[in-house]
Scaffold this motif. Structure first.
Motif, PDB file in Angstrom:
ATOM      1  N   UNK A   1      75.670 -10.956  93.451  1.00  0.00           N
ATOM      2  CA  UNK A   1      76.984 -11.109  92.878  1.00  0.00           C
ATOM      3  C   UNK A   1      76.861 -11.953  91.696  1.00  0.00           C
ATOM      4  N   UNK A   2      75.834 -12.725  91.476  1.00  0.00           N
ATOM      5  CA  UNK A   2      75.702 -13.540  90.396  1.00  0.00           C
ATOM      6  C   UNK A   2      75.185 -12.700  89.116  1.00  0.00           C
ATOM      7  N   UNK A   3      74.407 -11.536  89.615  1.00  0.00           N
ATOM      8  CA  UNK A   3      73.883 -10.444  88.612  1.00  0.00           C
ATOM      9  C   UNK A   3      75.010  -9.733  87.890  1.00  0.00           C
ATOM     10  N   UNK A   4      75.940  -9.584  88.856  1.00  0.00           N
ATOM     11  CA  UNK A   4      77.230  -8.774  88.650  1.00  0.00           C
ATOM     12  C   UNK A   4      78.151  -9.574  87.596  1.00  0.00           C
ATOM     13  N   UNK A   5      77.834 -10.925  87.561  1.00  0.00           N
ATOM     14  CA  UNK A   5      78.596 -11.733  86.673  1.00  0.00           C
ATOM     15  C   UNK A   5      77.800 -11.883  85.373  1.00  0.00           C
TER      16      UNK A   5
END
Length: 223
Positions: free
Chosen positions: A173-177
Motif C-alpha cells: 500500500x505504501x508503493x501505491x501511495x
C-alpha cells in the motif's frame, strides 16, 4: 486517446466480503425457507440490512487514478479530486488525500498494514546488512542462518537465482501511495487536471440498508 484508469482495491477486503456474503446467504436463505412464524421475515429484513453493508465495506471500495483526477469510491461516498485540487497524499494509520481546502478524504481501498510495513522494514534491514557485508568483504548470511548462502534462499532471504528488488523495500500500500504521489507531482499543474472536488453519496447502498433497518425495527417492535 483516453488513458485507462489505474484501479487499486484491497484483495483481502474482497476475499473477506465474499466469505461474509456466502455465510449470510447460507444462514439467511435457510432461515427464510425452513423458519417458522416471524423467523423468515426477521431473516429477510436482516439480510436486506446486512448485505448492502458488507458490500459497502468490502467489495465496493476502490481508487481510480488517471492523469486528470483521483476518484475515490468509499463505502457511502464517491469523491472525485482533480489533481489540481489535491494538496497532499498522507500515510499514517490510514491513507488519505488532502484537498487544498483542507478537507481530508480517506482511501478505504488502500488500507495501511502495519504488519506489512514491519515485514518490509525487516526485509530492508536484511538487504542493508548483506550489502554492507559484501562491501566489506565479509561473508553474507544464507537463507538458513548459515554463511555463504548455502540454503534454498540466498542473501537477504530471496530465492536463489532471484535478484533482490531494486530500491528500499516497501509495503504494497505504501508503493501505491508512491504511485499516486508521483501522479500528483507530475500532473497537478496540467490544465486538464483542474476543476472542483465533487462528493456524491451512495444512495444505492444506503437506501437498501436503511430499508432493511426500518423493516427489522418494525418487526421487533410489533413483537
Amino acid at each position: 486517446m483516453t488513458i485507462p484508469d489505474r484501479i487499486y482495491r484491497s484483495s483481502a477486503g474482497i476475499a473477506g466480503g465474499v466469505l461474509l456474503l456466502a455465510i449470510a446467504a447460507w444462514l439467511g436463505i435457510d432461515a427464510v425457507v425452513a423458519g417458522h412464524g416471524r423467523t423468515p421475515w426477521l431473516a429477510l429484513a436482516t439480510m436486506i440490512l446486512v448485505v448492502p453493508l458488507v458490500v459497502a465495506f468490502t467489495l465496493r471500495p476502490a481508487v481510480h487514478a488517471n492523469e486528470e483526477r483521483l476518484r475515490i469510491r468509499n463505502p457511502f461516498r464517491v469523491i472525485v479530486v482533480p489533481w489540481g485540487e489535491a494538496a497532499a497524499l498522507r500515510s499514517g494509520y490510514s491513507n488519505e488525500v488532502v484537498a487544498k481546502s483542507g478537507t481530508k478524504y480517506q482511501l478505504w481501498a488502500v488500507p495501511v498494514s502495519l504488519r506489512a510495513r514491519k515485514r518490509a522494514a525487516r526485509q530492508e534491514a536484511r538487504s542493508t546488512a548483506d550489502r554492507s557485508a559484501e562491501a566489506s568483504g565479509r561473508p553474507r548470511r544464507g537463507g538458513f542462518g548459515g554463511f555463504g548462502g548455502t540454503g534454498a534462499l540466498g542473501g537477504g532471504g530471496y530465492p536463489r537465482g532471484t535478484a533482490a528488488p531494486e530500491g528500499p523495500a516497501r509495503a504494497e500500500t505504501d508503493k501505491i501511495m508512491d504511485d499516486l504521489r508521483e501522479l500528483l507531482e507530475t500532473k497537478g499543474e496540467a490544465e486538464s487536471a483542474q476543476g472542483e472536488v465533487t462528493v456524491r453519496w451512495a444512495y444505492e447502498v444506503a437506501g437498501p440498508a436503511l430499508a432493511g433497518a426500518l423493516l427489522l425495527a418494525i418487526l421487533l417492535a410489533v413483537g
